[in-house]
Design an enzyme around this catalytic site. Sequence first.
Site, short mmCIF file in Angstrom:
data_model
loop_
_atom_site.label_atom_id
_atom_site.label_comp_id
_atom_site.label_asym_id
_atom_site.label_seq_id
_atom_site.Cartn_x
_atom_site.Cartn_y
_atom_site.Cartn_z
N SER A 261 -14.29 -11.40 -22.92
CA SER A 261 -12.96 -11.96 -22.68
C SER A 261 -12.08 -11.70 -23.91
CB SER A 261 -13.07 -13.47 -22.45
OG SER A 261 -14.07 -13.73 -21.49
N ARG A 378 -1.17 -17.86 -19.01
CA ARG A 378 -1.59 -16.86 -18.02
C ARG A 378 -0.48 -16.47 -17.07
NH1 ARG A 378 -6.87 -14.65 -18.53
NH2 ARG A 378 -7.73 -15.89 -20.21
O1 O2Y Z 1 -9.40 -19.64 -19.31
C1 O2Y Z 1 -9.50 -19.36 -18.11
O2 O2Y Z 1 -9.71 -20.20 -17.25
C2 O2Y Z 1 -9.38 -17.98 -17.66
S1 O2Y Z 1 -10.71 -17.03 -18.18
C3 O2Y Z 1 -10.43 -15.42 -17.63
C4 O2Y Z 1 -9.38 -15.14 -16.79
C5 O2Y Z 1 -9.19 -13.86 -16.34
C6 O2Y Z 1 -10.07 -12.90 -16.71
N1 O2Y Z 1 -11.11 -13.17 -17.52
C7 O2Y Z 1 -11.29 -14.39 -18.01
C8 O2Y Z 1 -12.46 -14.56 -18.93
O3 O2Y Z 1 -12.65 -15.58 -19.56
O4 O2Y Z 1 -13.24 -13.61 -19.04
MN MN Z 2 -12.87 -11.97 -17.75
#
Ligand code: O2Y
Ligand code: MN
Length: 593
Positions: A261, A378
């Site tokens: 991430s 986001r």
């Molecule tokens: O923090 C969140 O809830 C999102 S986490 C996320 C979102 C989109 C793609 N990848 C991730 C990740 O933590 O790998």
């Molecule tokens: Mn991800």
Amino acid sequence: MTKNKKLLAWVNEMAELCKPDKVHWCDGSKEEYDRMMDEMVASGMAIRLNEKKRPGSYLFRSHPSDVARVEDRTFIASATKEEAGPTNNWRDPKELKATLTGLFNGSMKGRTMYVLPFVMGPLNSPFSIIGVELTDSPYVAVNMRLMTRMGKDALDMLGEDGDFVPCLHSVGAPLKPGDKDSTWPCAPMEDKYIAHFPEERAIWSYGSGYGGNALLGKKCLALRIASAIARDEGWQAEHMLILGLTNSEGEKTYITAAFPSACGKTNLAMLVPTLPDYKVETLGDDIAWLRKGEDGRIYAVNPEAGFFGVAPGTSYQSNPNAMHTIERDTIFTNVALTDDGDVWWEGIGTPAPDHLIDWQGNDWTPDSGKNAAHPNARFTVSAVQCPAISPDWEKPEGVPVSAMLIGGRRPRVVPLVMESRDWAHGIFLGSVMGSEITAATISDKIGQVRRDPFAMLPFIGYNVGDYLKHWLEVGEGSDPSKLPRIYHVNWFLKSDEGKFLWPGFGDNVRVLDWIVRRLKGEVGAVETPIGNLPEEKDINLTGLKDVDLSALLKVDKALWAEEAKAIAAYYEGMDRLPEELKEQLKGLQERLK
Ligand code: O2Y
Ligand code: MN
């Protein structure tokens, strides 16, 4: 509605448990989406952005305690602790169900329960998985419409006898008559549970309304539950982007990449090449489901229908395709609001305005001394809005993968790119990849590497040792010439002065160019103890100045001997580590002598 008996019975049973005021079956239509948005604007939960600047778009602000995935509150409730393995939080499934049944009892009082039937994967593909999320969050409902194929199409695909993954979700904030609702209801941290039941193939998520905790098709279903299903059925659910790279001869090469991430998967998936001979098309930015085709090659499908990308750092310079994608019909969460009703975040590429409303709803000026947008703010947007979306992105059988990239943030030791010696060596590299811990993460571990096997550490729904064995098994009995070649890349090398050695972003195509020419047998490689590296002359640096390729492609044996020791210590903690990976480590140690 539906005639599916299993679904009707489950919705009734859960409605009796959660006691919502109403149950609404979502059809996934635009009319329904607009109506729900109107209701959320009226209640103060959503802000409609300036129609001229950001048509069809909305801003939400979460509770400050509910801003990201919560790994400490994420549980794998497999039958035994051993099956969950050393990297997961395990809970006894019966005990966890009992705890959660207590919490869900009456949790939706005063709210509507939305029934969200959704498909992960293209509609009507035999490989897609149907889920049904029951949620009391209208924010989740509108996000799921963008991130999955949600509504009537999913119910049609389910039919009368089809099966689905039940996904129960509540923000955990029941309302008594007369209570004023919060704009972001959620439960305190200690009551949050993101619970997975891999044997039962069910997900129960309580207390958080944010991202991966609440949009249950994504990390919970398409990675944690799907990885367990995939192990049993002989395929793979991976944390990987998928892109198609076309060269000047019109030849297309499909590439996946597993990065942890926040290591730039969305940027690479939407890359605008700085070498004029190439074009990149996007198939997915986060998840790939991989299956062997009848021809022995591995095919990748993106199970998602949208992007849930990090806003801060996204700009017309760093990722123009993402910026074009979110010019309209986008849901923003925790970004800052400009005085003319548009959005702003750190790293958007324009100077901070004199005044903003920050992600917590407070006045903000450049002197405020804090971020205007949350670092994990986001955007949620449909994949079809991406100007670079590939015409192949919804192919039911997926696209054949020629190369798999792996890697994390390694400011030292690991070169810009290395090709694995063979499949098993690639799995070895994948098992030990990761990122160096910086001050921003865990301060007493600065400089250590957080290993993150295939970027799946928070997402493997079972024992990590069995997961790595499964990767090795994919290679066994396969024709090696049909398997994708595995490349470890590292865009994040720094000089002793702390400056990035590689420009990254659109210039990463120069590494992809070497990989493609290598796959075609047009360029050789230097065999080193750690893998096959490019000859300096074979990296196309046309148009770039001051790139120190010798530093980027350096293999320091002494540092690698230290790395091998650290890998040995890491492997000690893995109870079911395949023997073959221990042999790989020995091989590395031998070659370093
Ligand atoms: O923090 C969140 O809830 C999102 S986490 C996320 C979102 C989109 C793609 N990848 C991730 C990740 O933590 O790998
Ligand atoms: Mn991800």
